[in-house]
Design an enzyme around this catalytic site. Sequence first.
Site, PDB file in Angstrom:
ATOM      1  CE  LYS A 212      -4.108  -2.162   1.174  1.00  0.00           C
ATOM      2  NZ  LYS A 212      -4.940  -2.447   2.460  1.00  0.00           N
ATOM      3  NE  ARG A 248      -6.736  -8.491   1.109  1.00  0.00           N
ATOM      4  CZ  ARG A 248      -6.454  -8.171   0.058  1.00  0.00           C
ATOM      5  NH1 ARG A 248      -5.427  -7.301  -0.286  1.00  0.00           N
ATOM      6  NH2 ARG A 248      -7.512  -8.344  -0.877  1.00  0.00           N
TER       7      ARG A 248
HETATM    8  N1  HH2 Z   1      -7.442  -4.348   1.397  1.00  0.00           N
HETATM    9  C1  HH2 Z   1      -7.475  -4.541   0.101  1.00  0.00           C
HETATM   10  C2  HH2 Z   1      -8.530  -4.903  -0.594  1.00  0.00           C
HETATM   11  N2  HH2 Z   1      -9.077  -5.613   0.111  1.00  0.00           N
HETATM   12  N3  HH2 Z   1      -9.910  -6.684   2.715  1.00  0.00           N
HETATM   13  C3  HH2 Z   1      -8.916  -6.544   3.984  1.00  0.00           C
HETATM   14  N4  HH2 Z   1      -9.821  -7.114   4.683  1.00  0.00           N
HETATM   15  N5  HH2 Z   1      -8.547  -5.621   4.349  1.00  0.00           N
HETATM   16  C4  HH2 Z   1      -7.112  -5.209   3.024  1.00  0.00           C
HETATM   17  O1  HH2 Z   1      -6.576  -4.036   4.089  1.00  0.00           O
HETATM   18  C5  HH2 Z   1      -8.296  -5.158   1.973  1.00  0.00           C
HETATM   19  C6  HH2 Z   1      -8.945  -5.679   1.106  1.00  0.00           C
HETATM   20  C7  HH2 Z   1      -6.628  -3.757  -1.373  1.00  0.00           C
HETATM   21  O2  HH2 Z   1      -6.102  -3.690  -1.717  1.00  0.00           O
HETATM   22  P1  HH2 Z   1      -5.133  -5.421  -2.933  1.00  0.00           P
HETATM   23  O3  HH2 Z   1      -6.214  -6.591  -3.346  1.00  0.00           O
HETATM   24  O4  HH2 Z   1      -4.019  -5.446  -2.926  1.00  0.00           O
HETATM   25  O5  HH2 Z   1      -6.079  -4.094  -4.342  1.00  0.00           O
HETATM   26  P2  HH2 Z   1      -7.375  -4.104  -4.661  1.00  0.00           P
HETATM   27  O6  HH2 Z   1      -8.284  -3.686  -4.515  1.00  0.00           O
HETATM   28  O7  HH2 Z   1      -6.855  -2.858  -5.643  1.00  0.00           O
HETATM   29  O8  HH2 Z   1      -7.285  -4.812  -5.718  1.00  0.00           O
END
Ligand code: HH2
Length: 275
Positions: A212, A248
């Site tokens: 992030k 995660r």
């Molecule tokens: N962060 C993202 C998405 N889902 N779920 C939980 N429980 N906690 C988090 O911190 C979280 C999440 C955002 O990150 P990412 O999946 O890498 O990116 P994107 O939403 O652009 O696919």
Amino acid sequence: LEERLRRPAVMWVVNVTPDSFSEGGVNFEPAAAIATARRMLAEGAALVDVGGESTRPGSEGVSADEELCRVVPVLEGLAGLPVSIDTAKAEVARRALELGAELVNDVTALRGDAGMAAVVAEAGAYVCLMHMQGEPRTMQAAPRYEDVVSEVAAFLEERLAFAVAAGIPEENICIDPGIGFGKTPQQNLELVLHLDALVALGRPVLVGFSRKSTIGKVLGDPGARTGTVAGSVGAAVAAYVRGASILRVHDVHEHVAALALAAAVEHPEVAAGWA
Ligand code: HH2
């Protein structure tokens, strides 16, 4: 699943989206996502988190049909393996649970879709309740808190009570401060520093700091939109040391090794066998 999620557990993120902030769609092809997921489980991930809708700051969201088109082939290819579904839509969650997913990772903490709590309760599934201020499209515009730690803790306590009242057993619930979801870099770091306030709610805490933008900003780039692997590992270990159970992440190998060492420090009796 409870056994697999024993602290520290690594959840691998597979974004089946063309626009994920951290990966830019590398797993958009189902065959690639499935093959990589199997490798990540072999490398020590406890769970694979399949998501078909980006929640990056500024993102618009997709229809349930589009989301299902993206995630169903991946879920089918991962049948029998430990999978969670990253969705805020009850219809997507229901289909994913039918296809064998065991945990619903809902970034709206059961607020996004009035049918979600019942879907989770009826399936006897696990759920992750995450804090978010605002919605992805606008959440980073002007995050506002009097006291971010106590507000996030109070929110999660309320959502926990809501979930239990809806018939989801407390043992099936984990909670998440929602790093980057309507928070400044300083607020994200403060939530990790005071993670004990969330651990005190009595449920496993999941932290998603991986790649992030706060990481890039801490490392000196004020315009960063993402973070390095090494920075992500540092944040994960900092969260683990303060009580996080589930991390995660996008980079399984590095996190599994780093967390194994951090865990060995807490359990010298295990290391004693190697003397
Ligand atoms: N962060 C993202 C998405 N889902 N779920 C939980 N429980 N906690 C988090 O911190 C979280 C999440 C955002 O990150 P990412 O999946 O890498 O990116 P994107 O939403 O652009 O696919």
